[in-house]
Design an enzyme around this catalytic site. Structure first.
Site, PDB file in Angstrom:
ATOM      1  N   ARG A 240     -21.000   5.374   2.657  1.00 37.88           N
ATOM      2  CA  ARG A 240     -21.133   5.952   1.319  1.00 37.88           C
ATOM      3  C   ARG A 240     -21.861   4.749   0.354  1.00 37.88           C
ATOM      4  NH1 ARG A 240     -15.579   5.458  -1.170  1.00 37.88           N
ATOM      5  NH2 ARG A 240     -16.469   3.898  -2.521  1.00 37.88           N
ATOM      6  N   HIS A 244     -17.006   5.261  -5.111  1.00 38.29           N
ATOM      7  CA  HIS A 244     -16.278   6.527  -4.928  1.00 38.29           C
ATOM      8  C   HIS A 244     -16.635   7.662  -6.002  1.00 38.29           C
ATOM      9  CE1 HIS A 244     -12.866   9.288  -3.846  1.00 38.29           C
ATOM     10  NE2 HIS A 244     -12.405   9.204  -5.003  1.00 38.29           N
ATOM     11  N   TYR A 253     -13.889  -3.992  -3.788  1.00 41.59           N
ATOM     12  CA  TYR A 253     -13.731  -3.964  -2.522  1.00 41.59           C
ATOM     13  C   TYR A 253     -14.642  -4.148  -1.353  1.00 41.59           C
ATOM     14  CZ  TYR A 253     -14.834   0.919  -3.258  1.00 41.59           C
ATOM     15  OH  TYR A 253     -15.333   1.997  -3.713  1.00 41.59           O
TER      16      TYR A 253
END
Length: 327
Positions: A240, A244, A253
């Site tokens: 990805r 998100h 993160y």
């Protein structure tokens, strides 16, 4: 299962169009013109490869929220995407009532899904059961993120499909993160495909940045399902490339070095290089594609901006029937 030159060029075109629409959605959000966006950048190859393995418009699809490229291949238009982002009345998924990217397209057998992850999997299995009972020559493709394979609904649905040998293909788009959780904190096995053996169906892992590899894997699984041999779990592994969602800060993160390294395996770049190596895509041809994509994106934004919002009195329709039933 070889795809012709025109088909492969078309695959690249769909990936390119999805990417440019997705990129514009991020800009619109930063401009304050839309409230939310959830991206599929980096996942286009798997979605397009899977779409090309179907009888589009005849088979059934129960997608998940990152599947813009898949939806475009099925006939979803750039205008319809922008109408959804802006919550406009003409949005075919919900008439402007649902969050964007909760796809539905009745004219090509795309079933809507809910916001909680994994809920689309039981829906897909229900459709597959109906196909089997009616003896129809159709299959169901349902997609999901790897994080959602930890949900109970997913296990129940896959188990039911395996027990009853239903004509359904489960494609897990493993993009490396369930929001902020990396795969190693989601499951004790190498990947989602390894979960298939405990549920009694075939599990296949494939490079999700390679559209042709995904096409081959899904095509085999679709024909297997269509011939009555039951379901398959396909894990398409990719990365990805975006946060998100538009509300996420992925710097908390993962490092920028990790993301930049992943960009070197960008599926759009990979497909372009493949076509160029075959002599099927020239600089002039790419320039024409980019110009067409830009024009379609601009048209879609302009159209959706001018389109009306749903009227307040439409809020409950068609959730509730206008007919009053008397006992």
């Amino acid at each position: 299962m070889h795809l012709s030159e025109p088909k492969q060029v078309e695959m690249f075109w769909m990936m390119l169009l999805a990417r440019r629409l997705d990129e514009r959605a991020w800009v619109l959000h930063r401009q304050g013109k839309i409230a939310f966006h959830i991206s599929g950048i980096g996942q286009e190859a798997a979605q397009v490869g899977a779409a090309f393995a179907l009888r589009r418009g005849e088979d059934w699809v129960v997608p998940y929220y990152r599947d813009l490229a898949l939806m475009l291949c099925l006939g979803y238009t750039p205008r319809e995407f922008m109408l959804s982002l802006m919550g406009k009345r003409e949005d075919p998924s919900s008439g402007g009532r649902q969050m964007p990217s909760h796809w539905s397209l009745r004219r090509v057998n795309v079933v809507s899904h809910s916001a909680p992850v994994a809920t689309q999997t039981p829906h897909a299995v229900g459709v597959a059961l109906a196909i089997k009972l009616r003896r129809e020559d159709k299959v169901v493709l349902t997609t999901i993120g790897e994080g959602a394979t930890s949900q109970g609904e997913w296990y129940e649905a896959v188990n039911w499909a395996a027990v009853h040998r239903l004509p359904v293909v489960f494609m897990v788009e493993n993009n490396g993160y369930a929001i902020s959780e990396p795969v190693e904190k989601q499951m004790a096995v190498e990947g989602a495909a390894a979960r298939a053996c405990g549920l009694g169906l075939e599990g296949v892992a494939v490079d999700g940045t390679d559209a042709l590899a995904v096409y081959a894997a899904v095509a085999r699984s679709v024909e297997k399902a269509r011939s009555g041999e039951g379901p398959t779990l396909i894990e398409a592994r990719m990365y990805r490339l975006t946060p998100h969602s538009s509300d996420d800060d992925d710097r908390t993160y993962r490092t920028r070095e990790e993301v930049e390294a992943a960009k070197r395996r960008d599926p759009l770049l990979r497909m372009r290089q493949h076509l160029e190596a075959q002599g099927w895509l020239t600089p002039e041809g790419l320039e024409r594609m980019e110009a067409e994509a830009k024009a379609l994106v601009e048209d879609a934004v302009d159209y959706a901006t001018r389109a009306p919002y749903p009227a307040p009195e439409e809020a409950a329709y068609p959730v509730f029937s206008a007919e009053v039933r008397r006992g």
